[in-house]
Design a protein around this motif. Sequence first.
Motif, PDB file in Angstrom:
ATOM      1  N   ALA A   1       7.025  15.364   8.116  1.00  0.00           N
ATOM      2  CA  ALA A   1       5.848  16.121   7.675  1.00  0.00           C
ATOM      3  C   ALA A   1       5.313  15.629   6.325  1.00  0.00           C
ATOM      4  O   ALA A   1       4.096  15.433   6.176  1.00  0.00           O
ATOM      5  N   PRO A   2       6.172  15.396   5.325  1.00  0.00           N
ATOM      6  CA  PRO A   2       5.637  14.887   4.052  1.00  0.00           C
ATOM      7  C   PRO A   2       4.969  13.512   4.190  1.00  0.00           C
ATOM      8  O   PRO A   2       4.025  13.193   3.472  1.00  0.00           O
ATOM      9  N   VAL A   3       5.479  12.695   5.130  1.00  0.00           N
ATOM     10  CA  VAL A   3       4.881  11.378   5.349  1.00  0.00           C
ATOM     11  C   VAL A   3       3.473  11.544   5.945  1.00  0.00           C
ATOM     12  O   VAL A   3       2.515  10.917   5.491  1.00  0.00           O
ATOM     13  N   VAL A   4       3.375  12.418   6.950  1.00  0.00           N
ATOM     14  CA  VAL A   4       2.074  12.668   7.585  1.00  0.00           C
ATOM     15  C   VAL A   4       1.112  13.296   6.576  1.00  0.00           C
ATOM     16  O   VAL A   4      -0.057  12.922   6.486  1.00  0.00           O
ATOM     17  N   GLY A   5       1.620  14.251   5.788  1.00  0.00           N
ATOM     18  CA  GLY A   5       0.778  14.899   4.784  1.00  0.00           C
ATOM     19  C   GLY A   5       0.293  13.932   3.724  1.00  0.00           C
ATOM     20  O   GLY A   5      -0.821  14.032   3.211  1.00  0.00           O
ATOM     21  N   THR A   6       1.129  12.956   3.395  1.00  0.00           N
ATOM     22  CA  THR A   6       0.772  11.988   2.356  1.00  0.00           C
ATOM     23  C   THR A   6      -0.182  10.921   2.875  1.00  0.00           C
ATOM     24  O   THR A   6      -1.131  10.543   2.196  1.00  0.00           O
ATOM     25  N   LEU A   7       0.079  10.421   4.067  1.00  0.00           N
ATOM     26  CA  LEU A   7      -0.643   9.233   4.542  1.00  0.00           C
ATOM     27  C   LEU A   7      -1.788   9.538   5.514  1.00  0.00           C
ATOM     28  O   LEU A   7      -2.608   8.676   5.756  1.00  0.00           O
ATOM     29  N   ASN A   8      -1.810  10.756   6.079  1.00  0.00           N
ATOM     30  CA  ASN A   8      -2.863  11.119   7.038  1.00  0.00           C
ATOM     31  C   ASN A   8      -3.002  10.071   8.150  1.00  0.00           C
ATOM     32  O   ASN A   8      -4.092   9.601   8.460  1.00  0.00           O
ATOM     33  N   ILE A   9      -1.853   9.702   8.742  1.00  0.00           N
ATOM     34  CA  ILE A   9      -1.883   8.726   9.835  1.00  0.00           C
ATOM     35  C   ILE A   9      -2.457   9.352  11.098  1.00  0.00           C
ATOM     36  O   ILE A   9      -2.436  10.574  11.264  1.00  0.00           O
ATOM     37  N   GLN A  10      -2.952   8.505  11.982  1.00  0.00           N
ATOM     38  CA  GLN A  10      -3.561   8.969  13.227  1.00  0.00           C
ATOM     39  C   GLN A  10      -2.543   9.056  14.357  1.00  0.00           C
ATOM     40  O   GLN A  10      -2.633   9.911  15.226  1.00  0.00           O
TER      41      GLN A  10
END
Length: 374
Positions: A302-311
């Motif tokens: 979750a922190p990775v997705v929140g940080t990078l906004n990957i698709q």
Amino acid sequence: MSPVGRPLRPRGKLLQEDARRHHRSLLLQQLFREGPASRADLARTTGLTRVTVSDLVGELVADGLVEELGAPATARVGKPPTLVGLAPDATHIVALDLSADDRMSGAVVNLAGEVRARHQLEIGEARGDDAVALVHRLATELIAMTDRPVLGVGVGSPGVVDAAGTVVDAPNFAWSDTPLATSLATALGVPVFVANDANTAVLGEHTFGQTGDGGLMVLRVGIGVGAGLVLEGSLLHGHLAAAGEVGHVTVEPGGDVCACGRRGCLETILAAPRLRRRLAEPGADREAVLTEVGERLGATLAPVVGTLNIQELVLSGPTELLDGPLREAADRVIRERTMPVSSAGLAVRTSTLGDDVVLFGAAVLVLSGELGVS
Ligand SMILES: [Zn+2]
């Protein structure tokens, strides 16, 4: 040139006099991604002049990389334009996947990403120089399986691999500062590109897995756990070439001992052998175990997705473990723990390339390094 530190897909207009190689790459990229085109179409889509396109196409046809395909079947008013396309078997690529624990796999792949031959060798007890010798043998035997010129050899290796293709550290093979790319290139006489298997996997998915350009993370789950990221069109390497080592983030302080020597890493609950062992315990509730592991994976990412906004987040590994309760739980927890804007456009899925994702990525190392296409 390896696909390090520059966009994977050339785009835009490049008008420098000395940019002939870039111009060639722009044309090859267009033909690779979009298929056959007329010279006029190529001029329009690349921003190059008609004269430059005709000149370069002539050169590519002479090199055998591009072929004249005649006029399209659809009749139009006036003289139909002649189409040109990549000649997929003009040259072949040898791709190696060293990420399995029991065998080294390889394939001969053409420029369209079609597998022309396969071969594999059992690893057995081979470690250190013996394991290097096995890689040499596999590459040599695959080169002998094609009658086409070989564009290059691409290798997806476990461990940390630097930009020169030296394996800095791969405990499974007891490799430390092992110059794999250099030794293979010297022995084989063709360009060789070596990259970490998770980075190779994300390149394979990016090029051959029908992905978008909105940021892609591929999480490889096998004997270990690692990730590769393509962001803003570039492979992410990180300061010390160790980007994506999310498998060694602690998720359970004081938990089981990990291959890295620390305790409670994500890998200790998610690596395929560990997960299989847990599922085989007497009385284990398969769905509950997979859901719990998926939730912890989601909490870690979750922190990775929140940080990078990957698709796209792609899980790559044994489908029977990953696709089902585990993926669904990870997807749910990532959404619960991030803002809607972070996860609204996110797709959490398994790889469409199955076990071949590293092999295809190894082919992309060569396509990108030698032709500038991906
Ligand atoms: Zn670890």
